[in-house]
Design a protein around this motif. Structure first.
Motif, PDB file in Angstrom:
ATOM      1  N   CYS A  71      -4.543  -2.869  -1.215  1.00  0.00           N
ATOM      2  CA  CYS A  71      -4.523  -1.671  -0.479  1.00  0.00           C
ATOM      3  C   CYS A  71      -4.503  -0.518  -1.423  1.00  0.00           C
ATOM      4  O   CYS A  71      -5.148   0.451  -1.339  1.00  0.00           O
ATOM      5  CB  CYS A  71      -3.323  -1.507   0.375  1.00  0.00           C
ATOM      6  SG  CYS A  71      -3.417  -2.574   1.863  1.00  0.00           S
ATOM      7  N   GLY A  72      -3.658  -0.579  -2.709  1.00  0.00           N
ATOM      8  CA  GLY A  72      -3.657   0.472  -3.556  1.00  0.00           C
ATOM      9  C   GLY A  72      -4.787   0.441  -4.455  1.00  0.00           C
ATOM     10  O   GLY A  72      -5.187   1.598  -4.957  1.00  0.00           O
ATOM     11  N   ARG A  75      -8.632   1.790  -2.494  1.00  0.00           N
ATOM     12  CA  ARG A  75      -8.189   2.882  -1.565  1.00  0.00           C
ATOM     13  C   ARG A  75      -9.351   3.458  -0.865  1.00  0.00           C
ATOM     14  O   ARG A  75      -9.373   3.557   0.444  1.00  0.00           O
ATOM     15  CB  ARG A  75      -7.706   4.176  -2.434  1.00  0.00           C
ATOM     16  CG  ARG A  75      -6.447   3.728  -3.220  1.00  0.00           C
ATOM     17  CD  ARG A  75      -5.271   3.833  -2.256  1.00  0.00           C
ATOM     18  NE  ARG A  75      -5.000   4.701  -1.353  1.00  0.00           N
ATOM     19  CZ  ARG A  75      -4.261   4.661  -0.246  1.00  0.00           C
ATOM     20  NH1 ARG A  75      -3.554   3.485   0.142  1.00  0.00           N
ATOM     21  NH2 ARG A  75      -4.129   5.496   0.602  1.00  0.00           N
ATOM     22  N   SER A  76     -10.711   3.238  -1.041  1.00  0.00           N
ATOM     23  CA  SER A  76     -11.725   3.386  -0.222  1.00  0.00           C
ATOM     24  C   SER A  76     -12.040   2.592   0.989  1.00  0.00           C
ATOM     25  O   SER A  76     -12.668   2.991   1.841  1.00  0.00           O
ATOM     26  CB  SER A  76     -13.127   3.217  -0.993  1.00  0.00           C
ATOM     27  OG  SER A  76     -13.383   2.083  -1.280  1.00  0.00           O
ATOM     28  N   TRP A  78      -9.417   1.986   2.775  1.00  0.00           N
ATOM     29  CA  TRP A  78      -8.151   2.371   3.809  1.00  0.00           C
ATOM     30  C   TRP A  78      -8.661   3.828   3.633  1.00  0.00           C
ATOM     31  O   TRP A  78      -7.463   4.535   3.493  1.00  0.00           O
ATOM     32  CB  TRP A  78      -6.901   2.134   3.485  1.00  0.00           C
ATOM     33  CG  TRP A  78      -6.823   0.297   3.152  1.00  0.00           C
ATOM     34  CD1 TRP A  78      -6.847  -0.392   2.146  1.00  0.00           C
ATOM     35  CD2 TRP A  78      -6.203  -0.262   4.346  1.00  0.00           C
ATOM     36  NE1 TRP A  78      -6.545  -1.675   2.675  1.00  0.00           N
ATOM     37  CE2 TRP A  78      -6.233  -1.548   3.787  1.00  0.00           C
ATOM     38  CE3 TRP A  78      -5.931   0.069   5.657  1.00  0.00           C
ATOM     39  CZ2 TRP A  78      -5.835  -2.714   4.893  1.00  0.00           C
ATOM     40  CZ3 TRP A  78      -5.616  -1.089   6.596  1.00  0.00           C
ATOM     41  CH2 TRP A  78      -5.276  -2.368   5.909  1.00  0.00           C
TER      42      TRP A  78
END
Length: 124
Positions: A71-72, A75-76, A78
């Motif tokens: 997730c970190g 980032r694109s 999310w």
């Protein structure tokens, strides 16, 4: 969804030192086969929950750590405009699970969320 060409180098980078040139392709094939099985499991919340509840607490915490890292790091995948308050709350719960693990009801909720996100991703 995160394209394999983005995440596969992350996995290969840590494993390539212990692989021979001939085994790198086989390793990549096995990882992609496993990833495809995970995508299929994501389509069914009960199947996902069953698979997660069958993991050891350490393996569940490792899953949470891997998910949180992705997730970190990606980032694109999310974008803020499509990340709802429910998504952010689940991502926070998953982050917490790196140290606490998952409860049985948490695994069920996680399975439902994963399945709903997968369905949304398939529609777009």
């Amino acid at each position: 969804m995160i394209a394999p060409n983005k995440w596969l180098p992350e996995i290969l980078g840590s494993a390539v030192a212990s692989l021979t040139p001939d085994s790198i392709q086989r390793f990549a094939d096995l990882i992609l086969m496993r990833a495809n099985a995970c995508v299929e499991r994501a389509e069914n919340p009960a199947e996902f929950a069953l698979a997660m509840s069958g993991r050891s607490s350490m393996a569940a915490r490792d899953w949470a750590a891997g998910f949180s890292y992705a997730c970190g790091h990606f980032r694109s995948s999310w974008p803020a405009k499509s990340t709802t308050h429910v998504d952010r709350a689940m991502m926070h719960r998953i982050s917490d699970a790196m140290s606490t693990g998952f409860t049985a009801s948490g695994v069920k909720t996680l399975g439902q969320w994963i399945s709903a996100r997968h369905e949304d991703n398939c529609r777009t």
